[in-house]
Scaffold this motif. Structure first.
Motif, PDB file in Angstrom:
ATOM      1  N   PRO A  48      19.694   8.034 -29.114  1.00  9.70           N
ATOM      2  CA  PRO A  48      21.060   8.557 -29.190  1.00  9.70           C
ATOM      3  C   PRO A  48      21.180  10.002 -28.724  1.00  9.70           C
ATOM      4  O   PRO A  48      22.102  10.341 -27.975  1.00  9.70           O
ATOM      5  N   ARG A  49      20.234  10.855 -29.131  1.00 11.60           N
ATOM      6  CA  ARG A  49      20.379  12.278 -28.798  1.00 11.60           C
ATOM      7  C   ARG A  49      20.370  12.498 -27.286  1.00 11.60           C
ATOM      8  O   ARG A  49      21.124  13.312 -26.764  1.00 11.60           O
ATOM      9  N   HIS A 163      11.903  16.725 -30.035  1.00 11.68           N
ATOM     10  CA  HIS A 163      12.369  16.007 -31.219  1.00 11.68           C
ATOM     11  C   HIS A 163      11.309  16.073 -32.316  1.00 11.68           C
ATOM     12  O   HIS A 163      11.602  15.893 -33.490  1.00 11.68           O
ATOM     13  N   ASP A 223      20.960  18.287 -34.291  1.00  6.01           N
ATOM     14  CA  ASP A 223      21.657  17.014 -34.136  1.00  6.01           C
ATOM     15  C   ASP A 223      22.934  17.133 -34.942  1.00  6.01           C
ATOM     16  O   ASP A 223      22.907  17.552 -36.110  1.00  6.01           O
ATOM     17  N   SER A 268      18.788   3.270 -41.933  1.00  6.69           N
ATOM     18  CA  SER A 268      18.546   2.861 -40.548  1.00  6.69           C
ATOM     19  C   SER A 268      17.185   3.397 -40.118  1.00  6.69           C
ATOM     20  O   SER A 268      16.726   4.419 -40.617  1.00  6.69           O
ATOM     21  N   THR A 269      16.572   2.665 -39.208  1.00  2.00           N
ATOM     22  CA  THR A 269      15.159   2.942 -38.922  1.00  2.00           C
ATOM     23  C   THR A 269      14.738   2.387 -37.571  1.00  2.00           C
ATOM     24  O   THR A 269      15.420   1.529 -37.013  1.00  2.00           O
ATOM     25  N   GLU A 275       7.722   5.560 -41.647  1.00  2.10           N
ATOM     26  CA  GLU A 275       8.724   5.289 -42.681  1.00  2.10           C
ATOM     27  C   GLU A 275       8.214   4.143 -43.547  1.00  2.10           C
ATOM     28  O   GLU A 275       8.102   3.015 -43.089  1.00  2.10           O
ATOM     29  N   ALA A 334      19.699  -5.855 -39.884  1.00  4.55           N
ATOM     30  CA  ALA A 334      20.620  -6.102 -38.761  1.00  4.55           C
ATOM     31  C   ALA A 334      20.354  -5.148 -37.617  1.00  4.55           C
ATOM     32  O   ALA A 334      19.757  -4.078 -37.810  1.00  4.55           O
ATOM     33  N   LEU A 336      23.124  -3.675 -34.972  1.00 10.05           N
ATOM     34  CA  LEU A 336      24.563  -3.725 -34.728  1.00 10.05           C
ATOM     35  C   LEU A 336      24.930  -3.020 -33.424  1.00 10.05           C
ATOM     36  O   LEU A 336      24.176  -2.162 -32.948  1.00 10.05           O
ATOM     37  N   ASP A 362      10.549  18.253 -38.034  1.00 10.68           N
ATOM     38  CA  ASP A 362      11.580  17.450 -37.370  1.00 10.68           C
ATOM     39  C   ASP A 362      12.487  16.856 -38.447  1.00 10.68           C
ATOM     40  O   ASP A 362      12.191  16.972 -39.636  1.00 10.68           O
ATOM     41  N   LEU A 363      13.574  16.268 -38.033  1.00 10.48           N
ATOM     42  CA  LEU A 363      14.548  15.767 -39.008  1.00 10.48           C
ATOM     43  C   LEU A 363      14.993  14.351 -38.674  1.00 10.48           C
ATOM     44  O   LEU A 363      14.988  13.955 -37.512  1.00 10.48           O
ATOM     45  N   MET A 365      17.501  11.727 -37.688  1.00 10.54           N
ATOM     46  CA  MET A 365      18.820  11.735 -37.060  1.00 10.54           C
ATOM     47  C   MET A 365      19.776  10.790 -37.783  1.00 10.54           C
ATOM     48  O   MET A 365      20.982  10.951 -37.738  1.00 10.54           O
ATOM     49  N   ASP A 369      23.928  10.815 -38.544  1.00 13.56           N
ATOM     50  CA  ASP A 369      24.903   9.717 -38.366  1.00 13.56           C
ATOM     51  C   ASP A 369      25.676   9.519 -39.671  1.00 13.56           C
ATOM     52  O   ASP A 369      26.902   9.363 -39.670  1.00 13.56           O
TER      53      ASP A 369
HETATM   54  N1  LIG Z   1      23.357   0.836 -32.212  1.00 11.64           N
HETATM   55  C1  LIG Z   1      22.568   0.876 -33.275  1.00 11.64           C
HETATM   56  N2  LIG Z   1      21.751   1.932 -33.467  1.00 11.64           N
HETATM   57  C2  LIG Z   1      20.972   1.906 -34.567  1.00 11.64           C
HETATM   58  C3  LIG Z   1      20.985   0.840 -35.483  1.00 11.64           C
HETATM   59  N3  LIG Z   1      20.100   1.130 -36.451  1.00 11.64           N
HETATM   60  C4  LIG Z   1      19.551   2.304 -36.143  1.00 11.64           C
HETATM   61  N4  LIG Z   1      20.064   2.777 -35.006  1.00 11.64           N
HETATM   62  C5  LIG Z   1      19.711   4.021 -34.290  1.00 11.64           C
HETATM   63  O1  LIG Z   1      18.382   4.360 -34.639  1.00 11.64           O
HETATM   64  C6  LIG Z   1      18.344   5.678 -35.215  1.00 11.64           C
HETATM   65  C7  LIG Z   1      17.321   5.772 -36.299  1.00 11.64           C
HETATM   66  O2  LIG Z   1      16.089   5.647 -35.656  1.00 11.64           O
HETATM   67  P1  LIG Z   1      14.830   6.490 -36.099  1.00 11.64           P
HETATM   68  O3  LIG Z   1      13.758   6.301 -35.064  1.00 11.64           O
HETATM   69  O4  LIG Z   1      14.518   6.120 -37.494  1.00 11.64           O
HETATM   70  O5  LIG Z   1      15.340   7.965 -35.910  1.00 11.64           O
HETATM   71  P2  LIG Z   1      15.222   9.195 -36.902  1.00 11.64           P
HETATM   72  O6  LIG Z   1      13.931   9.191 -37.634  1.00 11.64           O
HETATM   73  O7  LIG Z   1      16.434   9.229 -37.724  1.00 11.64           O
HETATM   74  O8  LIG Z   1      15.217  10.469 -35.913  1.00 11.64           O
HETATM   75  C8  LIG Z   1      14.540  10.552 -34.644  1.00 11.64           C
HETATM   76  O9  LIG Z   1      15.182  11.515 -33.847  1.00 11.64           O
HETATM   77  C9  LIG Z   1      15.104  12.864 -34.310  1.00 11.64           C
HETATM   78  C10 LIG Z   1      15.759  13.834 -33.336  1.00 11.64           C
HETATM   79  O10 LIG Z   1      16.817  13.411 -32.680  1.00 11.64           O
HETATM   80  C11 LIG Z   1      13.653  13.280 -34.453  1.00 11.64           C
HETATM   81  O11 LIG Z   1      13.608  14.579 -34.990  1.00 11.64           O
HETATM   82  C12 LIG Z   1      12.912  12.287 -35.338  1.00 11.64           C
HETATM   83  O12 LIG Z   1      11.535  12.599 -35.343  1.00 11.64           O
HETATM   84  C13 LIG Z   1      13.085  10.868 -34.826  1.00 11.64           C
HETATM   85  O13 LIG Z   1      12.452  10.729 -33.576  1.00 11.64           O
HETATM   86  C14 LIG Z   1      19.738   5.917 -35.751  1.00 11.64           C
HETATM   87  O14 LIG Z   1      20.020   7.298 -35.779  1.00 11.64           O
HETATM   88  C15 LIG Z   1      20.601   5.159 -34.768  1.00 11.64           C
HETATM   89  O15 LIG Z   1      20.904   5.976 -33.670  1.00 11.64           O
HETATM   90  C16 LIG Z   1      21.854  -0.267 -35.245  1.00 11.64           C
HETATM   91  O16 LIG Z   1      21.945  -1.252 -35.957  1.00 11.64           O
HETATM   92  N5  LIG Z   1      22.601  -0.181 -34.121  1.00 11.64           N
END
Ligand SMILES: Nc1nc2c(ncn2[C@@H]2O[C@H](COP(=O)(O)OP(=O)(O)O[C@H]3O[C@H](CO)[C@@H](O)[C@H](O)[C@@H]3O)[C@@H](O)[C@H]2O)c(=O)[nH]1
Length: 447
Positions: A48-49, A163, A223, A268-269, A275, A334, A336, A362-363, A365, A369
């Protein structure tokens, strides 16, 4: 004498080939001036970022080439923007994927060559020369090196969006003192040492780059939620919205065992090893037991996302259900659409983050959301940067164990007043958006 002539011939041939294959270079001519490549060696739809960067850059007048794997749907705003081009990297063919260890050893180097060439070709030949390249790190190997070489060949400015640190993720698997982790640590900082522009997701990460690695040109760029995450105005609208989404998704959400209406929690993951979802499962099982005796509302826990460990946890959930450990809890998973993901967050009561942060700086994201949708969070808080995102007791609560998470769920699900306070705090977070942050921090760099 003859062999010298052959050698000379080979050298001349190699020089001619290299000259002919040399990619076109950026020059500050009119046409090349406002073009940028955004590079992620991963699924673009699940980055997303990097997609938000692309949207902001396009709005800033840039022609944007996004280079990465095209697996999940891209954000609709990018799909319909004529200034944004998706340049897919060919994925490693499915028929060559193998679980056989011996074959894997044979295939692994081939896979690296495949990835390297795919990325290099996309950056150097399939795209016009650009003024900037913005590369997501991690993954660091081989991305950073290829991007660096392509930048040299094409006269492009090398920018990095940090990131996290690639070596800290590798250390989760191999341990911090493993030689490969040390090599990866050296490689990551060596290859990036001349990058004049470095965005980081936290101030703590910026400090590490500046103080430990003598970097200049480091800009923390938080973010922030983009505009498609919006809070839902009332409790009634949230509950009606959720029922309509549940019907659309065919989620079983009725609880005949309890007269109380269920609370919806969302996590979400990317289902990665950093995790530990068994924390949430254990906490939900203790909540289920507590709910029975304390007449707490049942919980519907929805875990969204795609990734490698999903099947493992699905079988754990089935096993726990079989043992009657989740009678007051229903766990659903799911993937989505972007719009429905944003809807779900706006209808839920509480978000959960299990992000443990391999680097500490890091944090998650997902919490951004959630705040964008006015959703309060509970999250693993045992790392340095957590307080850059969540204010304890104002918009969320932290925990450091499965027991603490179980206790928190019991406390919060039985305390409407506290939940309301946390929601108000989360709604405040909706005020500053991605574009505000981007314009302030990155806008002046990408003039
Ligand atoms: N469309 C959609 N996107 C989803 C869904 N579920 C999760 N996601 C996407 O998957 C992300 C969560 O994925 P993670 O890989 O768990 O991300 P994170 O730990 O929250 O953060 C990541 O990005 C950060 C910086 O931008 C990093 O700092 C962090 O280390 C990690 O890479 C959500 O923020 C969202 O964008 C879904 O059902 N549908």
């Amino acid at each position: 004498m003859a062999w010298m002539l052959i050698l000379l011939g080979v050298l001349v041939l190699a020089a001619i080939t290299l000259l002919l294959l040399r990619p076109t270079r950026y020059s500050r001519s009119k046409n090349d001036a406002k073009r940028i490549q955004i590079v992620v060696l991963g699924d673009i739809g699940r980055s997303p970022r990097m997609q938000y960067h692309a949207m902001s850059l396009a709005r800033h007048g840039y022609t944007v080439d996004i280079i990465g794997y095209k697996e999940s749907d891209i954000h609709p705003a990018l799909d319909s923007d004529s200034k944004v081009h998706i340049v897919p990297i060919p994925p490693w063919p499915r028929k060559w994927q193998t679980d056989d260890r011996k074959l894997f050893v044979l295939m692994a180097p081939l896979k690296v060559i495949w990835q390297t060439w795919g990325l290099f070709a996309a950056m150097s030949y399939k795209t016009s020369p650009s003024r900037f390249v913005l590369v997501q790190n991690p993954p660091s190997i081989p991305t950073l090196l290829i991007a660096r070489v392509a930048c040299i060949l094409r006269n492009t400015t090398f920018c990095i969006d940090w990131h996290n640190f690639g070596h800290s993720i590798l250390a989760l698997k191999l341990g911090p003192s493993h030689p490969l982790v040390r090599i990866s640590h050296f490689y990551e900082y060596f290859v990036t040492k001349d990058a004049p522009i470095n965005f980081t997701v936290t101030a703590a990460m910026a400090r590490v780059l500046r103080e430990n690695h003598d970097r200049t040109g480091v800009v923390p760029l938080y973010d922030r939620p983009p505009a498609h995450f919006q809070p839902c105005p009332s409790a009634t609208a949230r509950s009606e919205g959720f029922l309509s989404l549940a019907t659309q998704q065919s989620w079983p959400v009725d609880f005949s065992s309890s007269p109380l209406s269920p609370r919806v929690i969302v996590s979400s993951t990317s289902w990665t090893p950093d995790e530990d979802f068994s924390l949430l499962l254990t906490a939900l099982s203790s909540y289920s037991a507590a709910a029975k005796s304390n007449s707490l509302p049942p919980i519907i826990a929805i875990i969204t996302g795609k990734g490698p460990q999903k099947e493992y946890y699905l079988s754990k959930i089935t096993e726990m259900q079989g043992h009657g450990k989740l009678t007051h809890v229903r766990i659903l998973t799911a993937w989505l659409s972007i719009e429905d993901y944003a809807r779900l967050l706006s209808y839920a009561h509480l978000g959960v983050s299990l992000h443990t942060s391999s680097s500490g700086v890091d944090l998650p994201m997902k919490v951004v959301d959630m705040f964008g949708a006015g959703l309060p969070v509970v999250g693993w808080d045992r790392f340095e940067a957590w307080s850059e995102l969540v204010q304890e007791g104002m918009n969320g609560r932290g925990f450091g164990s499965a027991e603490a998470l179980g206790d928190l769920l019991v406390e919060l699900m039985g305390d409407e007043k506290q939940m309301q306070k946390l929601r108000e705090g989360a709604e405040k977070e909706t005020q500053r958006r991605w574009n505000d942050e981007w314009e302030e921090k990155a806008g002046k760099i990408f003039e």
